[in-house]
Design an enzyme around this catalytic site. Structure first.
Site, PDB file in Angstrom:
ATOM      1  N   LYS A 128    -104.463  25.269  -0.544  1.00  0.00           N
ATOM      2  CA  LYS A 128    -105.693  25.263  -1.964  1.00  0.00           C
ATOM      3  C   LYS A 128    -106.233  23.992  -2.135  1.00  0.00           C
ATOM      4  O   LYS A 128    -107.231  23.721  -3.309  1.00  0.00           O
ATOM      5  CB  LYS A 128    -105.870  26.290  -2.951  1.00  0.00           C
ATOM      6  N   ARG A 145     -79.531  21.987   9.584  1.00  0.00           N
ATOM      7  CA  ARG A 145     -78.060  21.995   9.688  1.00  0.00           C
ATOM      8  C   ARG A 145     -77.756  21.603   7.839  1.00  0.00           C
ATOM      9  O   ARG A 145     -76.744  22.499   7.035  1.00  0.00           O
ATOM     10  CB  ARG A 145     -77.388  21.146  10.740  1.00  0.00           C
ATOM     11  N   THR A 146     -79.025  20.407   7.774  1.00  0.00           N
ATOM     12  CA  THR A 146     -78.467  20.194   5.821  1.00  0.00           C
ATOM     13  C   THR A 146     -78.911  21.517   4.936  1.00  0.00           C
ATOM     14  O   THR A 146     -78.688  21.479   3.624  1.00  0.00           O
ATOM     15  CB  THR A 146     -79.571  19.085   6.001  1.00  0.00           C
ATOM     16  N   HIS A 197     -80.807   8.703   3.340  1.00  0.00           N
ATOM     17  CA  HIS A 197     -80.334  10.364   3.471  1.00  0.00           C
ATOM     18  C   HIS A 197     -78.740   9.912   2.485  1.00  0.00           C
ATOM     19  O   HIS A 197     -78.045  10.008   2.741  1.00  0.00           O
ATOM     20  CB  HIS A 197     -80.515  10.934   4.851  1.00  0.00           C
ATOM     21  N   ARG A 254     -86.217  17.998   0.959  1.00  0.00           N
ATOM     22  CA  ARG A 254     -85.866  16.697   2.339  1.00  0.00           C
ATOM     23  C   ARG A 254     -87.970  16.800   2.966  1.00  0.00           C
ATOM     24  O   ARG A 254     -88.558  18.011   2.746  1.00  0.00           O
ATOM     25  CB  ARG A 254     -85.341  17.265   3.103  1.00  0.00           C
TER      26      ARG A 254
HETATM   27  C1  NCD Z   1     -79.996  13.723  10.193  1.00  0.00           C
HETATM   28  C2  NCD Z   1     -81.704  13.515   9.875  1.00  0.00           C
HETATM   29  O1  NCD Z   1     -81.999  14.845   9.214  1.00  0.00           O
HETATM   30  O2  NCD Z   1     -81.683  12.002   9.262  1.00  0.00           O
HETATM   31  N1  NCD Z   1     -79.489  15.121  10.548  1.00  0.00           N
HETATM   32  C3  NCD Z   1     -79.272  15.085   9.487  1.00  0.00           C
HETATM   33  O3  NCD Z   1     -78.896  15.238   8.152  1.00  0.00           O
HETATM   34  N2  NCD Z   1     -78.768  16.452   9.874  1.00  0.00           N
HETATM   35  C4  NCD Z   1     -80.127  13.060  12.035  1.00  0.00           C
HETATM   36  C5  NCD Z   1     -80.818  13.394  13.009  1.00  0.00           C
HETATM   37  O4  NCD Z   1     -81.866  14.424  12.506  1.00  0.00           O
HETATM   38  O5  NCD Z   1     -80.594  12.969  14.246  1.00  0.00           O
END
Ligand code: NCD
Length: 361
Positions: free
Chosen positions: A117, A88-89, A171, A138
């Site tokens: 490598k 989703r992100t 986040h 991420r």
């Molecule tokens: C969150 C995350 O990845 O920290 N989700 C997200 O970014 N939509 C929360 C989660 O994973 O529970």
């Protein structure tokens, strides 16, 4: 005096700083260069970001508007470096880039790169950054986005980094979309100031809570409630920040007694990927911290239920159709606020406002 810039400070000195001190090195003239932490945003920036997101979403309703937005960054490229599971992100950023015309490239799995490598992760990311103008990252490695930001700023081609979720620590863009959702939800009830907000679930390991609890310190008289079994309760670092901001909070374990008290309930999932021993958090009974259909009766008429998603059992599916459940709207808000953030990084906010004034009024 030297400006507070990452090229004026050694990595050792930078990593010793506390978060508000670090934040000063990441913003240039009140505008984020890298976006790593909630501490970079003050009230005025949050208000501006929300209003820009709303302008972008209105402009995007027409073909002409999309044509304008899509031309803004069609000369730039963004890399989505997402080595921690995410859909989703990832897609939210991907869509935000598309809205602004940015071309994207992606790395989803470090095991397919030269890291296998024996290349260091730092070298890999630096190599990838050579092809792009923005890195959206991420990772599950604590501190890696900070390290990379420092490192890239100290090369001849500093590329901005946006933290799309780092380990358990932060986040920031989720917190921005959460604040944007609260701004919109409380538009007719006086805004976020003076509201009571409960965080529920895994507060010990949820990075979205860490970032949002801090962003809310920018608002007046907001009371925060932390509702969790004691093993998953909020950690002292967050409470220290609230204490130093003079924010009122309550630590609670009786979820049902808190529901009628608050204006927003922020549900979270158990973050068992961080269990030290497998199955550790399954041994904790969290069922008293689920939001059930019966709980809707306890909730204020004007309150909202939020969730960063993905959801497990912590919110009953029957709750979805209640108008106070705003978690699906929250997802959509994320795409617009990320577009607003990227536009701001590339200094396009004034141009978007001008277009809005001329064409949308
Ligand atoms: C969150 C995350 O990845 O920290 N989700 C997200 O970014 N939509 C929360 C989660 O994973 O529970």
């Amino acid at each position: 005096m030297d400006k507070k810039r990452l090229f004026n400070i050694s990595w050792e000195d930078f990593s010793e700083l506390n978060l508000p001190e670090k934040a000063q090195y990441l913003n240039h003239n009140r505008r984020p260069f890298h976006v790593l932490m909630a501490q970079q945003f003050d009230r005025e920036m949050l208000d501006e970001m929300g209003s820009l997101a709303t302008r972008i979403r209105r402009i995007a309703k027409s073909k002409a508007g999309m044509g304008f937005l899509g031309s803004l960054l069609n000369h730039k490229r963004a890399m989505l470096y997402f080595t921690q599971p995410s859909s989703r992100t990832f897609l939210s950023f991907y869509a935000a880039c598309q809205i602004l015309g940015l071309t994207t490239g992606e790395v989803r799995d470090a095991s397919t790169s030269s890291e296998m490598k024996g290349e260091s992760r730092e070298d890999s990311v630096r190599t990838f950054s050579s092809y792009f103008d923005l890195l959206i990252m991420r990772t599950q490695i604590e501190g890696f986005v900070e390290r990379m930001s420092w490192l890239l700023t100290n090369t001849e081609r500093p590329v901005p980094i946006v933290n799309a979720g780092s380990a358990r620590d932060q986040h920031p863009t989720q917190a921005l979309l959460d604040v944007y959702t609260l701004q919109r939800s409380f538009e007719r009830t006086g805004g976020i100031d003076g509201k009571r907000i409960a965080f529920v679930g895994d507060l010990a390991r949820g990075r979205t809570v860490r970032s949002l609890a801090y962003l809310l310190t920018n608002y007046g008289n907001v009371k925060q409630y932390f509702v969790a079994p004691h093993q998953l309760q909020v950690t002292q670092d967050i409470l220290d920040q609230l204490d130093s901001a003079g924010v009122e909070y309550e630590i609670a374990s009786d979820f049902e007694s808190i529901i009628p008290e608050v204006d927003a309930i922020y549900m979270t999932r158990i973050q068992d990927e961080w269990d030290k021993t497998p199955g550790e958090s399954r041994a904790i009974d969290v069922s008293d911290f689920y939001f059930t259909a019966d709980h809707l009766k306890l909730l204020r008429h004007s309150a909202v239920i939020m969730h960063p998603l993905p959801r497990r059992e912590e919110i009953a599916v029957e709750v979805d159709s209640d108008p106070r459940a705003v978690y699906w709207r929250q997802v959509r808000n994320g795409m617009w606020i990320r577009a607003a953030l990227i536009a701001t990084l590339f200094r396009l906010d004034d141009e978007i406002r001008k277009y809005y004034e001329l064409n949308m009024r």
